[in-house]
Design a protein around this motif. Structure first.
Motif, short mmCIF file in Angstrom:
data_model
loop_
_atom_site.label_atom_id
_atom_site.label_comp_id
_atom_site.label_asym_id
_atom_site.label_seq_id
_atom_site.Cartn_x
_atom_site.Cartn_y
_atom_site.Cartn_z
N TRP A 1 -66.09 13.84 -33.71
CA TRP A 1 -65.65 14.18 -32.05
C TRP A 1 -65.36 15.44 -31.90
O TRP A 1 -65.87 15.91 -30.77
CB TRP A 1 -64.28 13.27 -31.90
CG TRP A 1 -63.11 13.96 -32.22
CD1 TRP A 1 -62.51 13.33 -33.38
CD2 TRP A 1 -62.41 14.77 -31.70
NE1 TRP A 1 -61.10 14.10 -33.69
CE2 TRP A 1 -61.00 15.13 -32.52
CE3 TRP A 1 -62.49 15.71 -30.58
CZ2 TRP A 1 -60.13 16.02 -32.26
CZ3 TRP A 1 -61.62 16.59 -30.39
CH2 TRP A 1 -60.37 16.82 -31.11
N THR B 1 -67.33 18.04 -33.24
CA THR B 1 -68.87 18.30 -33.29
C THR B 1 -68.97 18.27 -32.06
O THR B 1 -70.11 18.85 -31.34
CB THR B 1 -69.64 17.86 -34.43
OG1 THR B 1 -69.20 18.00 -35.54
CG2 THR B 1 -71.07 18.26 -34.03
N ARG B 2 -68.92 16.95 -31.42
CA ARG B 2 -69.28 16.50 -30.01
C ARG B 2 -68.61 17.02 -28.77
O ARG B 2 -69.36 17.50 -27.86
CB ARG B 2 -69.27 14.91 -29.97
CG ARG B 2 -69.53 14.47 -28.51
CD ARG B 2 -69.26 13.05 -28.24
NE ARG B 2 -67.75 12.78 -28.11
CZ ARG B 2 -67.21 12.33 -29.00
NH1 ARG B 2 -67.45 11.39 -30.05
NH2 ARG B 2 -65.75 11.97 -28.76
N ASP B 3 -67.43 17.44 -28.89
CA ASP B 3 -66.75 17.70 -27.70
C ASP B 3 -66.29 19.23 -27.87
O ASP B 3 -65.77 19.92 -26.88
CB ASP B 3 -65.16 16.88 -27.75
CG ASP B 3 -65.45 15.34 -27.28
OD1 ASP B 3 -66.55 15.07 -27.02
OD2 ASP B 3 -64.39 14.70 -27.58
#
Length: 379
Positions: free
Chosen positions: A49, A51-53
């Motif tokens: 998360w 890495t994504r956010d």
């Protein structure tokens, strides 16, 4: 000139309660800033998360054994300062009370509440002394401390002694796109996923722990349902298992037709719709350092019943409905609000307006200013 910050997110719990929700919202905002170089120490489970956010953050997964509290604390004291030196950090941000004690790098510590002093009976036998010790250490030895409310800052000064430097108050924010009246559009999906049927309900969101005051809330809704079954919606409780064992026993033993039902931990994807689709939110906590469930209800356009203890009035302002923490007062507040459709509509509208003023961007601005000030103290 940018400030290089190492934020220690290894204290995020697996269920994202409390400090986890604070960091899940704050870190992406910090990672977007041009005036920060953000490094994040994290648990391996949180890498996806983050890495994504927060793609702008540099991630440093901690060893797998730091999921153990004791081993995480050892890692914090020995390895975190080394990591900070290696990445050239100007500041270490420890967002959950504890901090590395031996380092020359400025340290910023977030102190979320002081109920370990004011309400020791609400905490476990080991947690109370542990956190009281760390609050005292942080308030005297950290370069700067951040509190999410003035009530928390005042309580720390009252119980732990005058801090070495003034505590900075930085309110939490709320994601007003997720927590909004528009989240009712997913109501049918949410109801199917949680198997809660189509009837109206009163919502509670929070871990089942003593300071959330769930026992008197169960008494209140039960009495109301017995007196006025045509008025009282069922109370649905969304939250993980805490340490209020007598209440947990009641919740687990509830009959299918009881006035309340415990849903357990509700996935974050369903939670906004769960809140927005409720008739009202009941949150009679006796000790909040901030009170995110209050703010999330307001942002969702849902009226909220809470108490006037500690930080709750800073969040609820003049749009929350306040009661005493006993069952009779909670019952009266619920009944009055359930009886008044027009008032619920008005409070929902005004709550949404108030919720829009609490932004995570503002929180990130205030944290960045604290980081810059701490870095200047070093230089």
């Amino acid at each position: 000139m940018s400030t290089t910050v190492l934020l220690d997110a290894t204290s995020i719990p697996a269920d994202s309660g409390g400090v986890g929700r604070y960091l899940r919202e704050l870190v992406p905002e910090l990672a977007r800033r041009d005036d920060l170089v953000l490094h994040v120490a994290c648990q391996r489970r949180d890498v996806p998360w983050l890495t994504r956010d927060a793609p702008g953050a540099v991630l440093h997964p901690a060893p797998a054994d730091t999921t153990s509290v004791a081993r995480r604390l050892v890692w914090e004291q020995l390895a975190l300062p080394r990591l900070a030196r290696r990445v050239g950090a100007d500041v270490i941000h420890s967002p959950h009370y504890t901090m590395p004690l031996v380092t020359r790098i400025p340290r910023v510590v977030t102190l979320h509440d002081a109920t370990f002093f004011s309400h020791p009976e609400l905490h476990g036998r080991l947690k109370g002394p542990f956190f009281r010790r760390w609050i005292r250490l942080a308030s005297q030895r950290a370069t700067r401390c951040i509190a999410p409310s003035q009530a928390t800052a005042d309580e720390v000064a009252r119980w732990a002694g005058a801090p070495a430097r003034p505590i900075v108050v930085s309110f939490h924010g709320v994601d007003t796109e997720r927590y909004s009246p528009g989240s009712r559009a997913r109501e049918a999906e949410m109801r199917r996923s949680l198997a809660i049927g189509e009837a109206p309900y009163v919502a509670f969101v929070g871990t089942v722990e003593p300071r959330k005051n769930v026992g008197p809330l169960l008494d209140a809704i039960t009495r109301l349902a017995e007196r006025r079954p045509e008025l009282a919606p069922r109370l649905l409780l969304a939250g993980g298992r805490g340490w209020d064992e007598p209440v947990i026993e009641r919740l687990e033993a509830a009959a299918p037709g009881a006035a309340y039902r415990w849903l357990g931990y509700v996935d974050e994807q369903l939670l906004p719709s769960f809140v927005a689709s409720s008739t009202l939110v009941a949150y009679p906590s006796v000790g909040e350092g901030f009170g995110l469930p209050i703010l999330e209800a307001l942002a969702s356009g849902v009226p909220v019943v809470t108490t006037d203890r500690l930080a709750a009035p800073e969040v609820g302002g003049d749009v929350a409905v306040y009661c005493e923490p006993d069952a009779a007062s909670i019952e009266n507040a619920l009944e009055a609000l359930l009886d008044d459709d027009a008032r619920r509509d008005e409070l929902g509208r005004r709550g949404r307006e108030r919720g829009l003023t609490f932004t995570w961007r503002r929180t990130a601005d205030e944290h960045a200013a604290v980081y810059a000030g701490a870095a200047r103290r070093r230089s």
